[in-house]
Design an enzyme around this catalytic site. Structure first.
Site, PDB file in Angstrom:
ATOM      1  N   SER A   1      -6.445  -9.639   6.096  1.00  0.00           N
ATOM      2  CA  SER A   1      -5.889  -9.974   7.418  1.00  0.00           C
ATOM      3  C   SER A   1      -5.283 -11.371   7.466  1.00  0.00           C
ATOM      4  O   SER A   1      -5.351 -12.046   8.500  1.00  0.00           O
ATOM      5  CB  SER A   1      -6.940  -9.777   8.515  1.00  0.00           C
ATOM      6  OG  SER A   1      -7.368  -8.420   8.534  1.00  0.00           O
TER       7      SER A   1
ATOM      8  N   GLU B   1      -9.685  -0.596  -2.059  1.00  0.00           N
ATOM      9  CA  GLU B   1      -9.389   0.798  -1.689  1.00  0.00           C
ATOM     10  C   GLU B   1      -9.480   1.701  -2.913  1.00  0.00           C
ATOM     11  O   GLU B   1      -9.876   2.867  -2.806  1.00  0.00           O
ATOM     12  CB  GLU B   1      -8.009   0.881  -1.009  1.00  0.00           C
ATOM     13  CG  GLU B   1      -8.070   0.287   0.392  1.00  0.00           C
ATOM     14  CD  GLU B   1      -6.759  -0.294   0.905  1.00  0.00           C
ATOM     15  OE1 GLU B   1      -5.695  -0.027   0.318  1.00  0.00           O
ATOM     16  OE2 GLU B   1      -6.811  -1.025   1.914  1.00  0.00           O
TER      17      GLU B   1
ATOM     18  N   LYS C   1       0.851  -1.200   0.000  1.00  0.00           N
ATOM     19  CA  LYS C   1       0.000   0.000   0.000  1.00  0.00           C
ATOM     20  C   LYS C   1       0.887   1.250   0.000  1.00  0.00           C
ATOM     21  O   LYS C   1       1.997   1.199  -0.536  1.00  0.00           O
ATOM     22  CB  LYS C   1      -0.964  -0.025   1.184  1.00  0.00           C
ATOM     23  CG  LYS C   1      -1.698  -1.360   1.317  1.00  0.00           C
ATOM     24  CD  LYS C   1      -2.896  -1.253   2.190  1.00  0.00           C
ATOM     25  CE  LYS C   1      -3.458  -2.630   2.453  1.00  0.00           C
ATOM     26  NZ  LYS C   1      -4.822  -2.612   2.901  1.00  0.00           N
TER      27      LYS C   1
END
Ligand code: PEP
Length: 251
Positions: free
Chosen positions: A209, A96, A11
């Protein structure tokens, strides 16, 4: 699918110094891993990481790609530019980007096409929000997202990587149970089988996760061919443990 793929998604994290330490630790620690490993890094660091990974088995990935070939598209990065830097993978349609940049299913499909046209493997992300899961819409949502990519990419579809990333599990510490993930992966596998000449080539990764503690159980599921790892890919020991779990599951 025997050989798993583990892709890190950094990211918007990193610095020249931090990247160097992380890439060296991962490349050295993974040694002769029995799975494929990539790191998808911020665009400004692609050239740095391309140099750092040279001579290692670590592959390089980008986090996005333009649907355009070239021209007046300020801020965008083309697939040809990525390829020139030795980029092997490009994430497209991460939730995102769908959420914060309004990326539609059609745009994601076009980005996948642009990547494929230049020999960059798109890692196409699909996944439902919590509200969609609770409304019983998971299957419809991921199938719709996948159908758009199949529609635009036709027979090339066996050259993509898919990442099932339930939005509610990304960066939240809430992981899908192995059963929840497997159910969606099986559904995506069936959809790809119906559309592709070589469906066996398509890796379907789980993301959300995934960490050192839960990787082995997730990767043991028959239709989970690897992982797209956010937070845990920024810490070499955690990422290396996931790579070790994928190696063990690849044998
Ligand atoms: C991701 O960003 O693709 C992701 C899966 O993040 P995390 O592992 O942090 O949930």
């Amino acid at each position: 699918m025997t050989r798993k793929l583990i892709a890190g998604n950094w990211k918007m994290n990193g610095s020249l110094a931090a990247n160097e330490a992380l890439v060296r630790a991962v490349a050295q620690g993974m040694g002769n891993a029995q799975c494929d490993v990539a790191v998808c890094v911020p665009a400004p660091y692609l050239a740095q990481v391309a140099q750092l990974r040279a001579g290692t088995k670590l592959e390089l990935g980008a986090q996005d790609v333009s649907k355009h070939e070239q021209g007046a598209y300020t801020g965008e990065v083309s697939a040809a530019m990525l390829r020139e830097l030795g980029v092997r993978y490009a994430i497209v349609g991460h939730s995102e980007r769908r959420q914060y940049h309004g990326e539609t299913d059609e745009l994601v499909a076009d980005k996948a096409k642009a990547a494929l046209a230049h020999g960059v493997t798109p890692i196409v992300c699909v996944g439902e929000t919590l509200a969609e899961r609770e409304a019983g819409q998971t299957a419809d949502v991921v199938k719709r997202q996948m159908a758009a990519v199949i529609h635009v990419n036709g027979h090339c579809i066996s050259e993509i990587v898919v990442a099932y990333e339930p939005v509610w599990a990304i960066g939240t510490g809430k992981t899908a149970t192995p059963e929840q993930a497997q159910e969606v992966h099986a559904l995506l596998r069936a959809q790809l089988k119906a559309a592709s000449t070589h469906p066996e080539r398509v890796h379907i990764l789980y993301g959300g996760s995934m960490n050192a503690a839960n990787a082995a159980t997730l990767l043991a599921q028959p239709d989970i061919d690897g992982g797209l790892i956010g937070g845990a890919s920024l810490k070499a020991p955690d990422f290396l443990q996931i790579i070790a779990a994928a190696s063990a599951a690849s044998k």
